[in-house]
Design a protein around this motif. Sequence first.
Motif, PDB file in Angstrom:
ATOM      1  N   PHE A 196       0.998  -1.010   0.288  1.00 42.30           N
ATOM      2  CA  PHE A 196      -0.006  -0.125   0.244  1.00 42.30           C
ATOM      3  C   PHE A 196       0.165   0.934  -0.043  1.00 42.30           C
ATOM      4  O   PHE A 196       1.100   2.036   0.897  1.00 42.30           O
ATOM      5  N   ALA A 197       1.340   1.005  -0.850  1.00 47.47           N
ATOM      6  CA  ALA A 197       2.690   2.487  -0.753  1.00 47.47           C
ATOM      7  C   ALA A 197       2.104   4.571  -1.305  1.00 47.47           C
ATOM      8  O   ALA A 197       2.628   4.855  -0.120  1.00 47.47           O
ATOM      9  N   PRO A 198       1.441   4.217  -1.342  1.00 48.38           N
ATOM     10  CA  PRO A 198       0.653   5.571  -1.170  1.00 48.38           C
ATOM     11  C   PRO A 198      -0.162   5.560   0.335  1.00 48.38           C
ATOM     12  O   PRO A 198       0.279   7.120   1.029  1.00 48.38           O
ATOM     13  N   MET A 199      -0.377   4.932   0.912  1.00 47.62           N
ATOM     14  CA  MET A 199      -0.584   4.500   1.917  1.00 47.62           C
ATOM     15  C   MET A 199       0.528   4.723   3.409  1.00 47.62           C
ATOM     16  O   MET A 199       0.515   4.851   4.050  1.00 47.62           O
ATOM     17  N   ALA A 200       2.309   4.717   2.924  1.00 50.27           N
ATOM     18  CA  ALA A 200       3.038   4.524   3.829  1.00 50.27           C
ATOM     19  C   ALA A 200       3.032   5.022   4.818  1.00 50.27           C
ATOM     20  O   ALA A 200       3.340   5.085   5.716  1.00 50.27           O
ATOM     21  N   PRO A 201       3.541   6.318   4.188  1.00 46.30           N
ATOM     22  CA  PRO A 201       3.528   7.175   5.600  1.00 46.30           C
ATOM     23  C   PRO A 201       2.615   7.240   6.945  1.00 46.30           C
ATOM     24  O   PRO A 201       3.115   7.679   7.948  1.00 46.30           O
ATOM     25  N   PHE A 202       1.290   6.821   6.728  1.00 45.10           N
ATOM     26  CA  PHE A 202      -0.147   7.009   7.373  1.00 45.10           C
ATOM     27  C   PHE A 202       0.734   5.849   8.313  1.00 45.10           C
ATOM     28  O   PHE A 202      -0.108   6.060   9.174  1.00 45.10           O
ATOM     29  N   ILE A 203       0.578   4.533   7.890  1.00 45.87           N
ATOM     30  CA  ILE A 203       0.242   3.562   8.089  1.00 45.87           C
ATOM     31  C   ILE A 203       2.612   3.477   9.117  1.00 45.87           C
ATOM     32  O   ILE A 203       2.080   3.128  10.167  1.00 45.87           O
TER      33      ILE A 203
END
Length: 235
Positions: free
Chosen positions: A146-153
């Motif tokens: 889920f690359a686009p969500m990486a910062p949030f993860i």
Amino acid sequence: MIFQSFSLALGQLGDRRFRRVLLLGLALTILLLIAASAGFVWLIGALVGDDASLPFVGEVTWLSDLASWTSILLMMVLSVFLMVPVASAITSMFLDEVAQAVEDKHYPGLPKVPGVPFGDALRDTVNFLGVLIGANILALLLYVMFAPMAPFIFWALNGFLLGREYFMLAAMRRIGRTRAKQLRAKYSSTIWLAGTLMAIPLSIPLVNLVIPILGAATFTHIFHQVQARAEGVAN
């Protein structure tokens, strides 16, 4: 509550005891990473040996040098990834001093508490380091999926871990491990949100090294506020 606690902690960053803990944590972190790099290079050299034989090539003597240089580059890359969790875990050994500095300034009426024994601090540090590094390594799979969500993860995961660790540190000094766990469970969403506030600056070089100090101070304030709320409800 969270932003008030954070502001109070930020205002105390110039405290000499804060600076001492920061410098101790950084020094031990750098020494640990150097020792780990040297050990890794030695292990690679021992496994490869001074020379080896390759199919259709025969005996070669440069494989050991190549493996050593490759391992050095690999450890340099890994050190960037490991610097923050290692610094956070090692610094946590000395965060009792940060919590005491906060209480001396903002809660002077509190009775003194005995310092955390070194063995207990070391055990908690090793446990925290293992959980922090292990969780972040496993999270690499989620970062790829889920690359686009990486910062949030990254923020959510480390926010949970940092919030849990720093709240327990502040609470156990005053009310013991069992009661601290009960209080953490009751205010879990507040603690997670505050931990996420600590985790967001982890992406900023140099600033991220101050986070353990800032986190311990912030959660000392949060602990005293939620304890006052819990006691008010009980009464």
